[in-house]
Design an enzyme around this catalytic site. Structure first.
Site, mmCIF file in Angstrom:
data_model
loop_
_atom_site.group_PDB
_atom_site.id
_atom_site.type_symbol
_atom_site.label_atom_id
_atom_site.label_comp_id
_atom_site.label_asym_id
_atom_site.label_seq_id
_atom_site.Cartn_x
_atom_site.Cartn_y
_atom_site.Cartn_z
ATOM 1 N N ASP A 62 28.427 -5.789 -15.402
ATOM 2 C CA ASP A 62 27.420 -6.341 -16.324
ATOM 3 C C ASP A 62 27.118 -5.333 -17.307
ATOM 4 O O ASP A 62 26.053 -5.111 -17.669
ATOM 5 C CB ASP A 62 26.226 -6.651 -15.424
ATOM 6 C CG ASP A 62 26.585 -7.575 -14.445
ATOM 7 O OD1 ASP A 62 27.287 -8.473 -14.459
ATOM 8 O OD2 ASP A 62 26.057 -7.165 -13.072
ATOM 9 N N GLU A 214 25.491 -17.568 -16.018
ATOM 10 C CA GLU A 214 24.777 -16.353 -16.063
ATOM 11 C C GLU A 214 25.139 -15.402 -17.289
ATOM 12 O O GLU A 214 26.298 -15.512 -17.944
ATOM 13 C CB GLU A 214 24.932 -15.668 -14.622
ATOM 14 C CG GLU A 214 26.506 -15.250 -14.282
ATOM 15 C CD GLU A 214 26.619 -14.833 -12.836
ATOM 16 O OE1 GLU A 214 25.869 -15.378 -11.819
ATOM 17 O OE2 GLU A 214 27.748 -14.360 -12.701
#
Length: 526
Positions: A62, A214
């Site tokens: 991420d 997301e």
């Protein structure tokens, strides 16, 4: 040409690629060898004007990246490891070094943060699980000090992405296509989340983990806001995770889907990198544009999601496309910027304690920091719990498929200590000892307890050679070694077996009673 699963895994483990020639049996040709840095660890910069992914080897998922003048900063999800949110610095987008760990207080499992700068102040927006909410911390200098976390009270969303509207309003874009307005100081929210974007959907026939929109990242470039999102799930089938994009002339929408969606997706088990997604765009010092995102290395889920660098091209119609293909081959480095030496040594003489930037506790208690200190080249680690499962071990991130690590260890009366490969408190392996017996750790449980001939002090070594694990002991400071009569295979110690999105990390633990003493920790990639 297609490979069965075993062939695909073997090909990746051997570092080879396949070339298909019509009428000729496919031949394996060596993939380019990685460059080597501290402790022989692989690094991206090949030293000849090219680089080879991964950009950040090992568990760096991420990625959130910030261009701040000529400096670049990046951090990653750190989950249950504290101190967390290590901020890395670069001048050329390829070579990175750790600066500081911004988050020191345990606020839960940290997922997909957002690093940004607004009106001279740095912000980190931090979603967590257990509890599920989002937090913010801030600093006037990137090196800190960083503020205490402030709870934004967002219980139903993850992955905040910061954006500034054309009228100067501040927003967090959230999972599921939602957003919420921020107060001008960025330290609280205004109103409730609102749904503003319906992400592009892939065909029903694709093998994915789930829709799971997301990781929204918003970039203003030219006439448009670009919204880059991940869909398809983060792990699971290697073909699931992907990058999609949309654009709008206003932060308020409407959002137009990119005609080339998905922009990045693994399509074959033959590929070097699986489950690629969660992308951000950034401009290099030479004006070229790049994307950073994460992926799993073929056959090495145990290394977690690694950060990848992919060149992009802006097209005449105002869109962009990724140019790096499957990222298995070297690419030309972005130009400009002064390189810093990449990475950090994992070997440690314990002259100081690299707490946060190198060593992290797993799921620490409020006073965990007091357990660890250095004196005269020795790490003193107070005992906690009875085993690695409840001892909050100290762990490292190692990004090579094969490595070994060793350390001189001395236990106190009633104490147990050792070396481990640790996924989480339910799944780990390793070797420890007390003053009378060894203890083996496998599948997250304690097993055999053979006699210990060395007493309270010995040197231990762990070798993890592409998931084949062996243990070695020495009673004469490493002059001679004895192979321990227990070997293991750990390719299943990963997220798709256990969940949690973590990696298998080398580390040390101290349990039982008293204080264990660790000296001369050495790490070497194979």
């Amino acid at each position: 040409m297609t490979l069965n699963r075993r062939e695909a895994l073997t090909t990746a483990a051997l570092g080879t690629s396949l070339i298909a020639v019509p009428g000729v049996k496919a031949q394996r040709t060596p993939a380019p060898p990685p460059a080597r840095g501290y402790d022989n660890q692989r690094i991206p910069d090949l030293g000849d004007g090219r680089f080879l992914n991964p950009l950040m080897a090992g568990d760096h998922p991420d990625p959130t990246i910030l261009k701040d003048g000529r400096d670049y900063y990046m951090t990653f999800s750190t989950f249950d490891s504290y101190p967390g949110l290590v901020i890395w610095h670069s001048r050329d987008l390829v070579n990175w070094r750790p600066l500081t760990a911004a988050l020191t207080r345990n606020i839960g499992s940290v997922w997909a943060p957002e690093l940004c700068k607004h009106k001279g102040r740095y912000y980190l927006y931090i979603p967590t699980k257990n509890p599920t909410t989002s937090w913010v911390i801030w600093a006037d200098r990137i090196e800190g000090p960083w503020s205490d976390p402030i709870d934004l009270k967002l219980p139903n969303h993850i992955d905040p992405g910061h954006a500034v509207g054309e009228d100067g309003t501040r927003w967090l874009f959230l999972s599921g296509g939602d957003r919420i307005r921020l107060a001008p100081d960025g330290l609280s929210t205004v109103g409730a989340p609102e749904h503003v974007y319906d992400p592009w959907r892939y065909p029903d026939s694709w093998d994915v983990e789930g829709f799971s929109p997301e990781g929204p990242k918003v970039l203003r470039h030219g006439e448009y806001y670009y919204l880059i999102t991940a869909v398809g799930g983060t792990a699971g089938p290697p073909t699931g995770h992907m990058v999609i994009a949309a654009r709008s002339r206003s932060i308020d929408g409407p959002w137009e889907h990119h005609p080339g969606n998905p922009l990045v997706r693994t399509t074959s088990l033959d590929e070097k990198w699986w489950s690629r997604g969660h992308a951000s765009l950034v401009e290099a010092p030479d004006g070229s544009w790049w994307s950073v995102y994460h992926g799993y290395e073929n056959g090495f889920w145990t290394l977690g999601r690694q950060t990848l660098l992919d060149p992009i091209e802006w097209t005449a119609d105002g869109w962009f496309r990724m140019k790096g293909g499957d990222l298995s081959q070297p690419m030309k480095k972005p130009g400009g910027g002064q390189a810093v030496r990449h990475g950090q040594a994992l070997s440690d003489d314990f002259a100081t304690l690299a707490y946060g930037t190198k060593w992290n506790f797993f799921r620490p208690g409020p006073d965990e920091r007091r357990r660890a200190r250095v004196e005269n080249g020795t790490l003193l680690l107070d005992a906690r719990g009875k085993a690695p499962s409840d001892s909050a071990p100290l762990l490292l991130i190692a990004g090579d498929p094969g490595y070994r690590f060793e350390c001189d260890i001395e236990v106190a009366p009633g104490g147990t200590a050792g070396l481990i490969l640790f996924y989480d408190d339910k799944l780990y392996c390793g070797l420890g000892f007390d003053e009378k017996r060894f203890v083996t750790h496998q599948y997250g449980i304690e097993r055999g307890r053979p006699a210990n001939p060395h007493g309270r002090r010995m040197r231990l070594r762990v070798v993890n050679d592409r998931h084949i694990v062996s243990f070695h002991t020495s009673g004469d400071d490493g002059a001679t070694w004895t192979r321990f009569d227990r070997g293991m295979e750990v390719s299943g110690y990963h997220h798709n077996v256990r969940g949690g999105f973590l990696m298998l990390r080398p580390g040390i633990y101290s349990a039982g009673q008293g204080t264990a003493r660790f000296r001369d920790f050495r790490f070497a990639a194979l």
